[in-house]
Scaffold this motif. Structure first.
Motif, mmCIF file in Angstrom:
data_model
loop_
_atom_site.group_PDB
_atom_site.id
_atom_site.type_symbol
_atom_site.label_atom_id
_atom_site.label_comp_id
_atom_site.label_asym_id
_atom_site.label_seq_id
_atom_site.Cartn_x
_atom_site.Cartn_y
_atom_site.Cartn_z
ATOM 1 N N ILE A 131 0.842 -1.200 0.000
ATOM 2 C CA ILE A 131 0.000 0.000 0.000
ATOM 3 C C ILE A 131 0.874 1.244 0.000
ATOM 4 O O ILE A 131 0.675 2.169 -0.796
ATOM 5 N N GLU A 132 1.872 1.269 0.874
ATOM 6 C CA GLU A 132 2.784 2.414 0.942
ATOM 7 C C GLU A 132 3.548 2.582 -0.365
ATOM 8 O O GLU A 132 3.694 3.695 -0.878
ATOM 9 N N ALA A 133 4.036 1.489 -0.927
ATOM 10 C CA ALA A 133 4.804 1.563 -2.175
ATOM 11 C C ALA A 133 3.949 2.100 -3.325
ATOM 12 O O ALA A 133 4.427 2.921 -4.112
ATOM 13 N N CYS A 134 2.709 1.663 -3.412
ATOM 14 C CA CYS A 134 1.822 2.151 -4.478
ATOM 15 C C CYS A 134 1.545 3.646 -4.323
ATOM 16 O O CYS A 134 1.533 4.377 -5.309
ATOM 17 N N MET A 135 1.332 4.091 -3.095
ATOM 18 C CA MET A 135 1.080 5.515 -2.876
ATOM 19 C C MET A 135 2.337 6.330 -3.129
ATOM 20 O O MET A 135 2.278 7.393 -3.743
ATOM 21 N N SER A 136 3.486 5.851 -2.670
ATOM 22 C CA SER A 136 4.745 6.575 -2.858
ATOM 23 C C SER A 136 5.113 6.664 -4.331
ATOM 24 O O SER A 136 5.719 7.642 -4.762
ATOM 25 N N GLY A 137 4.744 5.660 -5.114
ATOM 26 C CA GLY A 137 5.053 5.643 -6.537
ATOM 27 C C GLY A 137 4.327 6.705 -7.335
ATOM 28 O O GLY A 137 4.697 7.003 -8.461
ATOM 29 N N THR A 138 3.281 7.308 -6.756
ATOM 30 C CA THR A 138 2.516 8.332 -7.475
ATOM 31 C C THR A 138 3.013 9.739 -7.170
ATOM 32 O O THR A 138 2.414 10.709 -7.611
ATOM 33 N N ARG A 139 4.072 9.860 -6.410
ATOM 34 C CA ARG A 139 4.622 11.164 -6.009
ATOM 35 C C ARG A 139 3.577 11.996 -5.262
ATOM 36 O O ARG A 139 3.134 13.024 -5.743
ATOM 37 N N PRO A 140 3.165 11.541 -4.080
ATOM 38 C CA PRO A 140 2.160 12.295 -3.327
ATOM 39 C C PRO A 140 2.694 13.668 -2.921
ATOM 40 O O PRO A 140 3.890 13.868 -2.759
ATOM 41 N N SER A 141 1.784 14.604 -2.790
ATOM 42 C CA SER A 141 2.179 15.961 -2.392
ATOM 43 C C SER A 141 1.949 16.149 -0.902
ATOM 44 O O SER A 141 1.155 15.437 -0.286
ATOM 45 N N GLN A 142 2.634 17.121 -0.366
ATOM 46 C CA GLN A 142 2.447 17.427 1.048
ATOM 47 C C GLN A 142 1.162 18.234 1.184
ATOM 48 O O GLN A 142 0.964 19.239 0.507
ATOM 49 N N GLY A 143 0.284 17.781 2.062
ATOM 50 C CA GLY A 143 -1.006 18.428 2.258
ATOM 51 C C GLY A 143 -0.968 19.444 3.379
ATOM 52 O O GLY A 143 0.073 19.745 3.955
ATOM 53 N N ASP A 144 -2.139 19.947 3.697
ATOM 54 C CA ASP A 144 -2.303 20.957 4.723
ATOM 55 C C ASP A 144 -2.524 20.290 6.069
ATOM 56 O O ASP A 144 -3.160 19.251 6.163
ATOM 57 N N THR A 145 -2.015 20.905 7.127
ATOM 58 C CA THR A 145 -2.173 20.345 8.470
ATOM 59 C C THR A 145 -3.388 20.924 9.187
ATOM 60 O O THR A 145 -3.552 20.709 10.375
ATOM 61 N N LYS A 146 -4.276 21.612 8.473
ATOM 62 C CA LYS A 146 -5.428 22.255 9.109
ATOM 63 C C LYS A 146 -6.382 21.263 9.776
ATOM 64 O O LYS A 146 -7.095 21.622 10.688
ATOM 65 N N ASP A 147 -6.386 20.028 9.336
ATOM 66 C CA ASP A 147 -7.289 19.031 9.905
ATOM 67 C C ASP A 147 -6.695 18.297 11.092
ATOM 68 O O ASP A 147 -7.309 17.382 11.628
ATOM 69 N N ALA A 148 -5.514 18.685 11.525
ATOM 70 C CA ALA A 148 -4.862 17.999 12.644
ATOM 71 C C ALA A 148 -5.597 18.229 13.961
ATOM 72 O O ALA A 148 -5.706 17.317 14.778
ATOM 73 N N ALA A 149 -6.099 19.429 14.193
ATOM 74 C CA ALA A 149 -6.746 19.748 15.472
ATOM 75 C C ALA A 149 -7.965 18.864 15.755
ATOM 76 O O ALA A 149 -8.081 18.321 16.852
ATOM 77 N N PRO A 150 -8.894 18.677 14.804
ATOM 78 C CA PRO A 150 -10.030 17.793 15.096
ATOM 79 C C PRO A 150 -9.615 16.347 15.362
ATOM 80 O O PRO A 150 -10.211 15.672 16.194
ATOM 81 N N VAL A 151 -8.590 15.857 14.661
ATOM 82 C CA VAL A 151 -8.117 14.486 14.876
ATOM 83 C C VAL A 151 -7.552 14.363 16.282
ATOM 84 O O VAL A 151 -7.862 13.421 17.011
ATOM 85 N N PHE A 152 -6.729 15.316 16.678
ATOM 86 C CA PHE A 152 -6.140 15.279 18.006
ATOM 87 C C PHE A 152 -7.222 15.416 19.082
ATOM 88 O O PHE A 152 -7.164 14.752 20.121
#
Length: 156
Positions: free
Chosen positions: A103-124
């Motif tokens: 799963i990680e290899a397939c996702m890494s192979g697509t060159r994922p971009s760095q996203g926004d951390t705005k959703d971190a507060a609700p998760v925490f």
């Protein structure tokens, strides 16, 4: 609630969820016992984010998945099963049963971009809410915040 695919240890990744179109959770720091990271990977685009509970960016998440995100993926596979995680994240693996590594290899192979951390507060915040349940004394009495569940019927 779905039963875990396999038992997992909660010390490294105490909270993992598939929600909001993301795999997200809380990962303990390997170097500081008082620090945790909120990590996530978006379904489909695989945009990822990783920051501390104080909203400081992870030093390892620069252009690729950091160790916190790798740990999150591994624990999600233990919690939900590889097929469910791959399906939720829209990862198409090659023939055979998926694993955390594929799963990680397939996702890494697509060159994922760095996203926004705005959703971190609700998760925490949800993680902290889960911790509050651990402090409750064992009881069979209903919890007020769970009152929205419909009453169960008893069979006579």
């Amino acid at each position: 609630m779905t039963a875990p695919a396999r038992p997992r240890k909660l010390a490294k990744v105490p909270f993992v969820e598939l929600a909001g179109g993301r795999l997200q959770g809380v990962v303990s720091s390997g170097s500081d016992i008082g620090r945790v990271y909120v990590s996530s990977v978006a379904a489909g685009a695989y945009a990822f984010a990783c920051s501390t509970n104080n909203n400081r960016p992870c030093g390892g998440a620069r252009g690729s998945f950091c160790n916190h995100i790798r740990a999150l993926i591994n624990e999600a596979v233990l919690q939900y099963g590889a097929e469910r995680v791959a399906g939720y994240l829209k990862v198409e693996t090659a023939d055979g049963e998926p694993s955390a590594q594929t799963i990680e290899a397939c996702m890494s192979g697509t060159r994922p971009s760095q996203g926004d951390t705005k959703d971190a507060a609700p998760v925490f915040s949800r993680f902290l809410r889960h911790l509050a349940y651990l402090e409750l004394e064992p009881s069979s009495a209903p919890l007020p915040e769970m009152q929205w569940f419909p009453p169960t019927r008893t069979v006579a």
